[in-house]
Design an enzyme around this catalytic site. Structure first.
Site, PDB file in Angstrom:
ATOM      1  N   LYS A 484       0.826  -1.630   0.065  1.00 42.61           N
ATOM      2  CA  LYS A 484      -0.391   0.291   0.097  1.00 42.61           C
ATOM      3  C   LYS A 484       0.795   1.352  -0.054  1.00 42.61           C
ATOM      4  O   LYS A 484       1.149   1.259   0.193  1.00 42.61           O
ATOM      5  CB  LYS A 484      -0.902  -0.333   1.539  1.00 42.61           C
ATOM      6  N   ARG A 582     -11.582  -0.717  13.337  1.00 41.99           N
ATOM      7  CA  ARG A 582     -11.273   0.315  12.608  1.00 41.99           C
ATOM      8  C   ARG A 582     -12.473   0.060  11.551  1.00 41.99           C
ATOM      9  O   ARG A 582     -13.663   0.259  11.124  1.00 41.99           O
ATOM     10  CB  ARG A 582      -9.789   0.527  11.799  1.00 41.99           C
ATOM     11  N   TYR A 710      15.331  31.235   6.866  1.00 39.03           N
ATOM     12  CA  TYR A 710      14.148  32.108   7.401  1.00 39.03           C
ATOM     13  C   TYR A 710      14.418  32.500   9.273  1.00 39.03           C
ATOM     14  O   TYR A 710      14.954  31.612   9.946  1.00 39.03           O
ATOM     15  CB  TYR A 710      13.748  31.339   7.239  1.00 39.03           C
ATOM     16  N   MET A 759      11.410  24.514   2.046  1.00 38.06           N
ATOM     17  CA  MET A 759      11.086  24.277   1.362  1.00 38.06           C
ATOM     18  C   MET A 759      11.740  23.006   0.491  1.00 38.06           C
ATOM     19  O   MET A 759      11.424  22.262   0.123  1.00 38.06           O
ATOM     20  CB  MET A 759       9.964  25.063   0.553  1.00 38.06           C
TER      21      MET A 759
HETATM   22  C1  LIG Z   1      -0.682  -2.270   6.863  1.00 39.72           C
HETATM   23  C2  LIG Z   1      -0.914  -3.894   7.244  1.00 39.72           C
HETATM   24  C3  LIG Z   1       0.206  -5.031   7.132  1.00 39.72           C
HETATM   25  C4  LIG Z   1       1.856  -4.719   7.599  1.00 39.72           C
HETATM   26  O1  LIG Z   1       1.692  -4.316   8.375  1.00 39.72           O
HETATM   27  P1  LIG Z   1       3.587  -3.742   8.912  1.00 39.72           P
HETATM   28  O2  LIG Z   1       3.652  -3.308  10.282  1.00 39.72           O
HETATM   29  O3  LIG Z   1       3.248  -3.075   7.966  1.00 39.72           O
HETATM   30  O4  LIG Z   1       3.729  -5.304   9.174  1.00 39.72           O
HETATM   31  C5  LIG Z   1      -0.823  -5.841   7.472  1.00 39.72           C
HETATM   32  N1  LIG Z   1      -2.201  -6.153   7.169  1.00 39.72           N
HETATM   33  C6  LIG Z   1      -3.117  -5.066   7.093  1.00 39.72           C
HETATM   34  C7  LIG Z   1      -4.012  -5.337   7.241  1.00 39.72           C
HETATM   35  C8  LIG Z   1      -2.304  -3.787   6.943  1.00 39.72           C
HETATM   36  O5  LIG Z   1      -3.044  -2.737   6.379  1.00 39.72           O
END
Ligand SMILES: *Cc1c(COP(=O)(O)O)cnc(C)c1O
Length: 816
Positions: A484, A582, A710, A759
């Site tokens: 992701k 969640r 800055y 920046m």
């Molecule tokens: C991101 C995620 C993981 C992986 O988590 P890590 O801590 O990066 O290993 C596993 N399962 C779900 C549902 C996630 O959203």
């Protein structure tokens, strides 16, 4: 070798009539000339080569080295060499082959620099010898025999490297290489779990030199000196000690080079070495001493040393113009390295279009070398060759006869002026040329505009980490990899293809369009989408993505969508909420959920899973256990209702490491793939995958009392040297790191950030560093500053730093 040689090496029965086998491989995916190849079926914890016999046979391979019974009837016309241990047999065959040669053989071992010393020696001694050397860094129990296999009658010198990671491995390598001259590059101080102490490490590595007539080593290191003392009659030592055979009596940095004077037999010789960093200087001196030993005159040697370059040992992938992907691999150019590069090209290209830009082969290539190149390109389905140089063009008809389209340019300048760049659109392109052709100019002309700040992703380290986590699983447990947010901020399609190649079972993304990018990039693995928005159902189905179903609403919406199109049995993944609160179905919803799924015709449940809330934290282990218990009960209930089996999974990275009892049938690896973990993964020895690098734009002296940046936040207390570097908060370097909070790494030092982060730029106080120039590289995070450390300084977690790197920072992919 012929089949008769192989039988003899193994002491087993021969085939009827000897067949010459030019090639040997342990990897079914990398076969160029099947009819001339011996396939060795190795068995490792990750892979059983015997599972690929059929595939390899279908490619046309007819000779196999195996250790499991096979049914000859399924392989008509094939010959099987049967042994009890294919790795040992492979080594035995290589040892037998080595015995047929009585040429000098240099064996190189040590902690660092083996490959560079080998490549440089080949370059320095190339004019005098016909050299056989290990390809890339093939120095392992498997790599060494494959290297030795390449020895042929015309060779007059062998140069091979040997690397070991634990006690007891060197004996086998010594037996295969049987070096006549040894080089011990150096002894790293890194803690090595394979050895009980540094002393033990050196003793083990030293075994390579068992039968060497001469051993070349740098004896300023106390332990190496001690080891050398036991072999005085054979030692050719160098260093500053009075007893060194080649004694360094002067060692001076001069701008971009280093001047040294060597005293040997009362004679002083001076060399200018075109490097200043300690490692390169040491590696060069190893080469100097070796070449002097081979009788090269100091004058010739001095001249050749000026031509040594720092080697980019890694294969470097860059995004090119018009959506192309470039593999720039110019570090050595011979048939073996061409074949290896083409294998990598094929892996990345998937089913896409492949092209190569090649120069004339360097030196005096063998008579049919270009025929071999043409055959290799045809085997690898290269659609177009762009040839640079006048020599290769003489063989144009060979390439065209093999169905390859060609374009020809007499030299690199002609290519840069005339080549039609549009033709590279969407192609995966190998750029490989001899040094004199300066192909780095072609590579930079074809790549996308580069901002000097880059995020380097080391794919080999990533594969290593994947393998490391897989070694924690019970056999049969599947591995889903979470990609992701652009692969945790790294890269997407390239990473997907790489993981596919390295045997991930499943991928997961957050949103449908991330999955589409993977599919369009040629990824064929199943892909789970965790946030399937109803607006994206069309994309999901069209690209065979598998949605996570987390509520009755989404279940119903997807079911209706599928029913409208008459789709049945569509793969989905059911998310259970066991404590994260969640997304997901609550335990009390299970009976209703199970009943719906059991009778659904549109949906097929591939897996049921949950997410652990605090798997990294010992303080919450009680809670994690409770989550596991709820998950088990709920999935048991579902299993009773759904009339077919499904996969269960719960563990993320920290869960894989800390909660083996929650691995179920699959695990979901995320951040651990990048060598980063928020649980203590110390025992795993992961490798760093990502490095964020930038460069210095300007260096200036600023007197005490002046301010920097800055808001006049930093008033200098002393006369200072300030370096302005090309990264700012817009790139993802957080503003909290200003005013001394952050540090960056430059060639051995860590320099503090001075003033506010801007920046697009940041200022560093480099007053205490010896020399700093505009253009110097700066590591923002990587091997010297861990991304986890940086995250702590910002009061956040590594995930946020990694995914916060702006897309304007170019991603560069490396392979060892
Ligand atoms: C991101 C995620 C993981 C992986 O988590 P890590 O801590 O990066 O290993 C596993 N399962 C779900 C549902 C996630 O959203």
């Amino acid at each position: 070798m012929t089949t008769t040689d192989i039988s003899q090496a193994l002491g087993i029965g021969a085939t009827e009539s000897p067949v010459r086998l030019e090639y040997i491989t342990t990897d079914s995916r990398q076969i160029s000339f099947p009819a001339d190849t011996l396939f060795v079926a190795l068995v490792t914890p990750q892979r059983n080569g015997h599972d690929y016999l059929e595939k390899t046979y279908q490619k046309g391979v007819r000779h196999f080295l195996v250790m499991q019974k096979t049914n000859p009837e399924s392989f008509p016309g094939a010959f099987f060499f049967e042994t009890t241990n294919t790795l040992k047999a492979l080594q035995q065959i290589a040892g037998y082959h080595r015995e047929q040669f009585s040429i000098p053989v240099i064996g190189i071992t040590g902690s660092n620099g083996k490959t560079i010393v080998k490549e440089w020696l080949a370059q320095l001694l190339g004019p005098e010898f016909s050299i056989c050397k290990s390809p890339r860094s093939y120095n392992s129990q498997i790599g060494v025999p494959l290297s030795i296999w390449q020895l042929e009658e015309h060779h007059t010198l062998g140069i091979f490297e040997a690397g070991i990671s634990t006690t007891g491995e060197m004996e086998a390598l010594q037996n295969i290489i049987r070096p006549t001259i040894g080089i011990f590059t150096n002894l790293g101080t890194a803690h090595d779990e394979g050895f009980s102490s540094l002393k033990e490490k050196i003793a083990q590595k030293w075994k390579l030199f068992e039968d060497c007539r001469h051993i070349i080593c740098h004896t300023d290191d106390k332990l190496i000196h001690q080891a050398a003392e036991k072999n005085l009659d054979r030692i050719i030592s160098w260093g500053e000690r009075a007893d060194a055979v080649y004694r360094i009596i002067k060692h001076e940095k001069l701008g971009n080079s280093t001047s040294i004077s060597l005293l040997h037999n009362g004679l002083e010789t001076n060399f200018t070495i075109p490097f200043t960093d300690q490692a390169s200087v040491e590696n060069t001196i190893h080469c100097i001493v070796t070449c002097l030993h081979f009788g090269l005159s100091p004058e010739k040697l001095h001249e050749r040393i000026q031509g040594l370059h720092a080697l980019h040992m890694r294969l470097e992938w860059k995004k090119g113009l018009y959506g192309s992907l470039l593999l720039n691999d110019s570090y050595s150019y011979d048939l073996t390295s061409l074949e290896i590069a083409l294998n990598h090209l094929q892996q990345q290209a998937g089913n896409g279009k492949m092209m190569t830009i090649l120069s004339d082969l360097p030196g005096n290539p063998a008579k049919d070398a270009y025929a071999d190149v043409a055959a290799l390109l045809a085997q690898k389905h290269i659609s177009r060759l762009i040839g640079v140089g006048e020599e290769m063009q003489k063989f144009q008809s060979l390439f065209e006869a093999d169905g390859i389209e060609t374009d020809w340019f007499p030299d690199t300048n002609a290519f840069l002026e005339k080549a039609n760049r549009k033709q590279f659109e969407k192609a995966t392109i190998l750029i490989k040329g001899g040094r004199v052709f300066e192909f780095e100019r072609i590579a930079s002309a074809l790549q996308q505009q580069q901002h000097e700040t880059v995020l380097e992703i080391n794919l080999s380290a990533l594969a290593f980490n994947l393998k490391t986590y897989r070694s924690l699983l019970k056999p049969g447990t599947k591995m889903m990899v979470m990609l992701k947010a652009f692969g945790y901020g790294s890269t997407d399609a390239e990473l997907g293809r790489w993981l596919q190649h390295h045997g991930a079972d499943y991928l997961a993304v957050a949103y449908a369009d991330e999955g589409v990018t993977l599919r369009e990039g040629g990824v064929e693995l199943p892909i789970m989408v965790m946030n399937p928005e109803p607006g994206a159902f069309g994309q999901i189905v069209q690209h065979k993505l598998e949605p996570e179903i987390y509520s009755f609403d989404i279940l119903q919406a997807f079911d209706e969508y599928l029913a409208d199109f008459g789709i049945t049995q569509y793969p989905v993944h059911i998310k259970l909420d066991t404590g994260m609160h969640r997304l997901g179905f609550l335990p009390e919803e299970t009976p209703k959920l199970g009943a719906l799924l059991a009778k659904s015709e549109t949906l097929r449940v591939i897996s049921v899973f949950t997410h652990l809330v605090a798997s990294e934290n010992q303080a919450h282990d009680g809670f994690t256990k409770e989550q596991g218990k709820i998950f088990e009960e709920t999935t048991d209930l579902l299993a009773g209702l759904i009339p077919y089996p499904f996969i269960r999974h719960a563990a993320n990275t920290a869960g894989i490491l800390r909660h083996p009892e929650l691995h179920f049938n699959m695990v979901r690896l995320g951040i651990g793939l990048f060598g980063v973990s928020n649980a203590d993964a110390g025992s795993l020895r992961l490798q760093t995958v990502s490095r964020l690098l930038t460069t210095i734009a300007q260096v200036k002296k600023v007197p005490a009392g002046q301010s920097v940046g800055y808001g006049r936040q930093a008033i200098l207390k002393r006369d200072s040297i300030i370096a302005t570097i090309r990264i700012g908060y817009a790139d993802g370097y957080r503003r909290q790191l200003g005013n001394g909070a952050g540090l960056m790494y430059l060639d051995g030092y860590k320099a503090p950030v001075v003033g506010n982060v801007c920046m697009d730029m940041t200022m560093l106080d480099v007053t205490d560093l010896p020399t700093v120039h505009p253009g110097d590289r700066v590591e923002v995070f990587g091997n010297h500053i861990a991304v986890g450390e940086l995250a702590k300084l910002c009061d956040t977690i590594p995930y946020e730093i990694m995914t916060g790197i702006n897309q304007r920072v170019k991603r560069v992919l490396l392979e060892d």
